[in-house]
Design a protein around this motif. Structure first.
Motif, PDB file in Angstrom:
ATOM      1  N   ALA A  87       0.836  -1.194   0.000  1.00  0.00           N
ATOM      2  CA  ALA A  87       0.000   0.000   0.000  1.00  0.00           C
ATOM      3  C   ALA A  87       0.875   1.250   0.000  1.00  0.00           C
ATOM      4  CB  ALA A  87      -0.923   0.011   1.215  1.00  0.00           C
ATOM      5  N   GLU A  88       0.326   2.317  -0.594  1.00  0.00           N
ATOM      6  CA  GLU A  88       1.012   3.605  -0.629  1.00  0.00           C
ATOM      7  C   GLU A  88      -0.033   4.710  -0.649  1.00  0.00           C
ATOM      8  OE1 GLU A  88       4.838   5.315  -2.980  1.00  0.00           O
ATOM      9  OE2 GLU A  88       3.094   4.879  -4.199  1.00  0.00           O
ATOM     10  N   ASP A  89       0.265   5.806   0.034  1.00  0.00           N
ATOM     11  CA  ASP A  89      -0.646   6.959   0.018  1.00  0.00           C
ATOM     12  C   ASP A  89      -0.686   7.569  -1.378  1.00  0.00           C
ATOM     13  OD1 ASP A  89      -1.173   6.654   2.719  1.00  0.00           O
ATOM     14  OD2 ASP A  89       0.467   7.980   3.326  1.00  0.00           O
ATOM     15  N   ASP A  90      -1.885   7.954  -1.811  1.00  0.00           N
ATOM     16  CA  ASP A  90      -2.052   8.473  -3.159  1.00  0.00           C
ATOM     17  C   ASP A  90      -3.230   9.444  -3.160  1.00  0.00           C
ATOM     18  OD1 ASP A  90      -1.760   8.902  -5.852  1.00  0.00           O
ATOM     19  OD2 ASP A  90      -1.778   6.776  -6.396  1.00  0.00           O
ATOM     20  N   ARG A  91      -3.612   9.909  -4.330  1.00  0.00           N
ATOM     21  CA  ARG A  91      -4.769  10.779  -4.510  1.00  0.00           C
ATOM     22  C   ARG A  91      -5.771  10.101  -5.439  1.00  0.00           C
ATOM     23  NH1 ARG A  91      -5.341  15.338  -1.122  1.00  0.00           N
ATOM     24  NH2 ARG A  91      -3.239  15.908  -0.466  1.00  0.00           N
ATOM     25  N   SER A  92      -7.038  10.271  -5.146  1.00  0.00           N
ATOM     26  CA  SER A  92      -8.073   9.712  -6.007  1.00  0.00           C
ATOM     27  C   SER A  92      -8.267  10.602  -7.235  1.00  0.00           C
ATOM     28  CB  SER A  92      -9.389   9.598  -5.232  1.00  0.00           C
ATOM     29  OG  SER A  92      -9.926  10.899  -4.998  1.00  0.00           O
ATOM     30  N   TRP A  93      -9.140  10.191  -8.147  1.00  0.00           N
ATOM     31  CA  TRP A  93      -9.408  10.981  -9.343  1.00  0.00           C
ATOM     32  C   TRP A  93     -10.053  12.319  -9.016  1.00  0.00           C
ATOM     33  CZ3 TRP A  93     -14.568  12.129 -10.501  1.00  0.00           C
ATOM     34  CH2 TRP A  93     -15.530  11.434  -9.755  1.00  0.00           C
ATOM     35  N   ARG A  94     -10.605  12.448  -7.766  1.00  0.00           N
ATOM     36  CA  ARG A  94     -11.188  13.720  -7.325  1.00  0.00           C
ATOM     37  C   ARG A  94     -10.209  14.572  -6.536  1.00  0.00           C
ATOM     38  NH1 ARG A  94     -16.439  13.167  -4.132  1.00  0.00           N
ATOM     39  NH2 ARG A  94     -15.155  11.788  -2.840  1.00  0.00           N
ATOM     40  N   GLY A  95      -8.969  14.095  -6.403  1.00  0.00           N
ATOM     41  CA  GLY A  95      -7.985  14.858  -5.646  1.00  0.00           C
ATOM     42  C   GLY A  95      -8.032  14.613  -4.157  1.00  0.00           C
ATOM     43  N   LYS A  96      -8.809  13.621  -3.714  1.00  0.00           N
ATOM     44  CA  LYS A  96      -8.910  13.304  -2.296  1.00  0.00           C
ATOM     45  C   LYS A  96      -7.799  12.341  -1.886  1.00  0.00           C
ATOM     46  CE  LYS A  96     -12.863  15.518  -1.791  1.00  0.00           C
ATOM     47  NZ  LYS A  96     -13.002  16.726  -0.933  1.00  0.00           N
ATOM     48  N   LYS A  97      -7.456  12.351  -0.589  1.00  0.00           N
ATOM     49  CA  LYS A  97      -6.478  11.401  -0.076  1.00  0.00           C
ATOM     50  C   LYS A  97      -7.013   9.982  -0.265  1.00  0.00           C
ATOM     51  CE  LYS A  97      -4.248  14.292   3.435  1.00  0.00           C
ATOM     52  NZ  LYS A  97      -3.943  14.440   4.884  1.00  0.00           N
ATOM     53  N   ALA A  98      -6.144   9.094  -0.715  1.00  0.00           N
ATOM     54  CA  ALA A  98      -6.558   7.719  -0.976  1.00  0.00           C
ATOM     55  C   ALA A  98      -5.388   6.782  -0.705  1.00  0.00           C
ATOM     56  CB  ALA A  98      -7.035   7.569  -2.423  1.00  0.00           C
ATOM     57  N   THR A  99      -5.697   5.502  -0.552  1.00  0.00           N
ATOM     58  CA  THR A  99      -4.694   4.462  -0.382  1.00  0.00           C
ATOM     59  C   THR A  99      -4.691   3.577  -1.622  1.00  0.00           C
ATOM     60  OG1 THR A  99      -4.970   4.436   2.026  1.00  0.00           O
ATOM     61  CG2 THR A  99      -3.947   2.499   1.009  1.00  0.00           C
ATOM     62  N   ARG A 100      -3.563   3.463  -2.239  1.00  0.00           N
ATOM     63  CA  ARG A 100      -3.429   2.628  -3.430  1.00  0.00           C
ATOM     64  C   ARG A 100      -2.828   1.285  -3.025  1.00  0.00           C
ATOM     65  NH1 ARG A 100       0.687   2.647  -7.456  1.00  0.00           N
ATOM     66  NH2 ARG A 100       1.605   4.417  -6.367  1.00  0.00           N
ATOM     67  N   ARG A 101      -3.476   0.206  -3.423  1.00  0.00           N
ATOM     68  CA  ARG A 101      -3.011  -1.147  -3.114  1.00  0.00           C
ATOM     69  C   ARG A 101      -2.600  -1.843  -4.410  1.00  0.00           C
ATOM     70  NH1 ARG A 101      -7.536   0.029  -0.225  1.00  0.00           N
ATOM     71  NH2 ARG A 101      -7.317   0.022   2.046  1.00  0.00           N
ATOM     72  N   PHE A 102      -1.500  -2.585  -4.343  1.00  0.00           N
ATOM     73  CA  PHE A 102      -0.987  -3.209  -5.555  1.00  0.00           C
ATOM     74  C   PHE A 102      -0.028  -4.327  -5.178  1.00  0.00           C
ATOM     75  CE2 PHE A 102       1.526   0.386  -4.269  1.00  0.00           C
ATOM     76  CZ  PHE A 102       2.829  -0.090  -4.295  1.00  0.00           C
ATOM     77  N   SER A 103       0.270  -5.175  -6.131  1.00  0.00           N
ATOM     78  CA  SER A 103       1.294  -6.207  -5.964  1.00  0.00           C
ATOM     79  C   SER A 103       2.537  -5.798  -6.746  1.00  0.00           C
ATOM     80  CB  SER A 103       0.767  -7.565  -6.448  1.00  0.00           C
ATOM     81  OG  SER A 103       0.361  -7.479  -7.802  1.00  0.00           O
ATOM     82  N   LEU A 104       3.629  -6.487  -6.514  1.00  0.00           N
ATOM     83  CA  LEU A 104       4.901  -6.117  -7.143  1.00  0.00           C
ATOM     84  C   LEU A 104       5.242  -6.977  -8.357  1.00  0.00           C
ATOM     85  CD1 LEU A 104       7.164  -5.498  -4.006  1.00  0.00           C
ATOM     86  CD2 LEU A 104       5.906  -3.819  -5.361  1.00  0.00           C
ATOM     87  N   ILE A 105       4.727  -8.198  -8.405  1.00  0.00           N
ATOM     88  CA  ILE A 105       5.063  -9.128  -9.482  1.00  0.00           C
ATOM     89  C   ILE A 105       3.814  -9.415 -10.296  1.00  0.00           C
ATOM     90  CG2 ILE A 105       6.073 -11.361 -10.058  1.00  0.00           C
ATOM     91  CD1 ILE A 105       7.976  -9.502  -8.615  1.00  0.00           C
ATOM     92  N   GLN A 106       3.869  -9.193 -11.615  1.00  0.00           N
ATOM     93  CA  GLN A 106       2.701  -9.456 -12.452  1.00  0.00           C
ATOM     94  C   GLN A 106       2.812 -10.770 -13.220  1.00  0.00           C
ATOM     95  OE1 GLN A 106       2.387  -6.241 -15.266  1.00  0.00           O
ATOM     96  NE2 GLN A 106       3.691  -7.240 -16.784  1.00  0.00           N
TER      97      GLN A 106
END
Length: 382
Positions: A87-106
């Motif tokens: 997880a990493e802190d990010d911004r949503s499409w509306r500019g709001k604070k959001a948490t982005r979740r992702f994996s490292l290996i595809q």
């Protein structure tokens, strides 16, 4: 990436890990096992300055096994990397604070064993777009030592080592965090070590002991309290002086089997005196023989009974029955408190027909690796 390319060209044990990849936190309730954490570090090392590119990377299985002949655990480590979320802190499409979740290996590929032998085996993988973005946009980096990474016996120590390596050369080599941030950074499950005294003993003190022995720096921390409750921690990383650095290099070159006794000061030192000046003062051969016999006796006294025979096959019933004692002991040590027969059933299902082809050391290592990955997936029982 320029630093990673330069270190790769030198062909030393040092390699660069992007700062944003070091600081990415685990999703609540998830973490990487020690073996998977090591594999990820080796992947960064193998990818070098091309880690940010949208291209596959490759590595020999022999570079992962560290001399062991079994490949069963490599599959488990790759699968663990695929399913672990960060997880990493990010911004949503509306500019709001959001948490982005992702994996490292595809994507990953693992060569099957064939007539060429296990030494010819390779793995291939590709980082996700999110991981490549973190790598490409990192403006800081941690210089890690391959032998140190492979030498750690605690996943928490390895993670804290990476965080320290990222900060050691800054003007203020300090990391300050609250308790939720500490758990997210080190991958400490929310249901374990709820008491800080236990967390200090099981996580922090263990990590400090390993880092002080294997890293080119030392770590100290200060506890910030509100009343009697620890609410924040301030970690300070201090570079070792020259003699201590030489000692660390020597330690990394030594066998890992005696590392903990050396760290705890439990290893007896054999001191050889200077040769006497006269024949009358020479040590009698019988005295030397007595010293050798005493040392040999002390070593043999620590061996309890004969070495166990290699396991012929995995038991079909409960591991608590006769014949399953070795697997039961491994399950109790690495099973995280889960019912051992429950893990054994899951192991039989996971392995299928492959289980019939395993025996001896390969079988016990495969069983241990599955127990560790089971705990990594399920956490610990409530």
């Amino acid at each position: 990436m320029r630093v990673a390319s330069a270190l790769s060209a030198k062909r030393t044990d040092e390699f660069a890990k992007p700062g944003r990849l070091v600081e990415v936190r685990f999703v609540k309730g998830q973490s990487l096992s020690l073996t998977a954490s090591r594999l990820l570090a080796l992947m960064i090392l193998a990818a070098g300055g091309d880690a940010w590119r949208d291209t596959p990377h490759r590595m020999r299985k022999a570079d992962i096994r560290r001399g062991h002949k079994s490949n069963e655990r490599i599959s488990d480590m790759l699968e663990e990397l695929h399913r672990t979320l960060f997880a990493e802190d990010d911004r949503s499409w509306r500019g709001k604070k959001a948490t982005r979740r992702f994996s490292l290996i595809q994507m990953s590929k693992e060569e099957a064993e064939d007539e060429d032998g296990v030494e010819a085996g390779w793995i291939e993988w590709q980082f996700t777009p999110d991981a490549r973005k973190l790598i490409q946009e990192s403006e800081t980096y941690a210089v890690l030592n391959r032998q140190a990474v492979l030498g750690f016996r605690s996943a928490y120590a390895l993670k804290l080592y990476e965080l320290g390596a990222l900060r050691i050369h800054r003007r203020q080599p300090v990391w300050r965090c609250d308790m939720p941030a500490l758990r997210a950074a080190l991958g400490i499950a929310p249901d374990i070590y709820k008491d800080f005294a236990q967390l200090r003993r099981k996580v922090l003190e263990t990590a400090k002991a390993e880092i002080d022995q294997l890293a080119h720096f030392q770590v100290h921390w200060k506890e910030v309290r509100q009343g009697r409750t620890v609410v924040e921690l301030e970690f300070r990383f201090e570079a070792k002086d020259a003699p201590a650095q030489i000692g660390t290099v020597d330690e990394l070159a030594r066998h890992s089997a005696g590392r903990r006794p050396r760290r705890d000061g439990a290893v007896e030192q054999l001191v050889v005196a200077e040769e006497p000046s006269g024949p009358a003062d020479r040590v009698a051969p019988t005295t030397i023989d007595a010293v050798v016999a005493k040392v040999a006796g002390a070593l043999s006294a620590k061996i309890i009974g004969p070495s166990p025979a290699p396991a012929a096959g995995f038991p079909t019933g409960s591991l608590r029955w006769a014949g399953g004692e070795e697997f039961l002991a491994i399950g109790r040590t690495h099973g995280g408190g889960w019912d051992i027969d429950l893990i054994a059933d899951a192991y039989r299902t996971h392995m299928g027909e492959r289980l019939e082809r395993l025996s001896g050391t390969k079988l016990t290592r495969s069983w241990q690796g599955f127990c560790e990955s089971y705990v990594a997936r399920k956490g610990r029982p409530g």
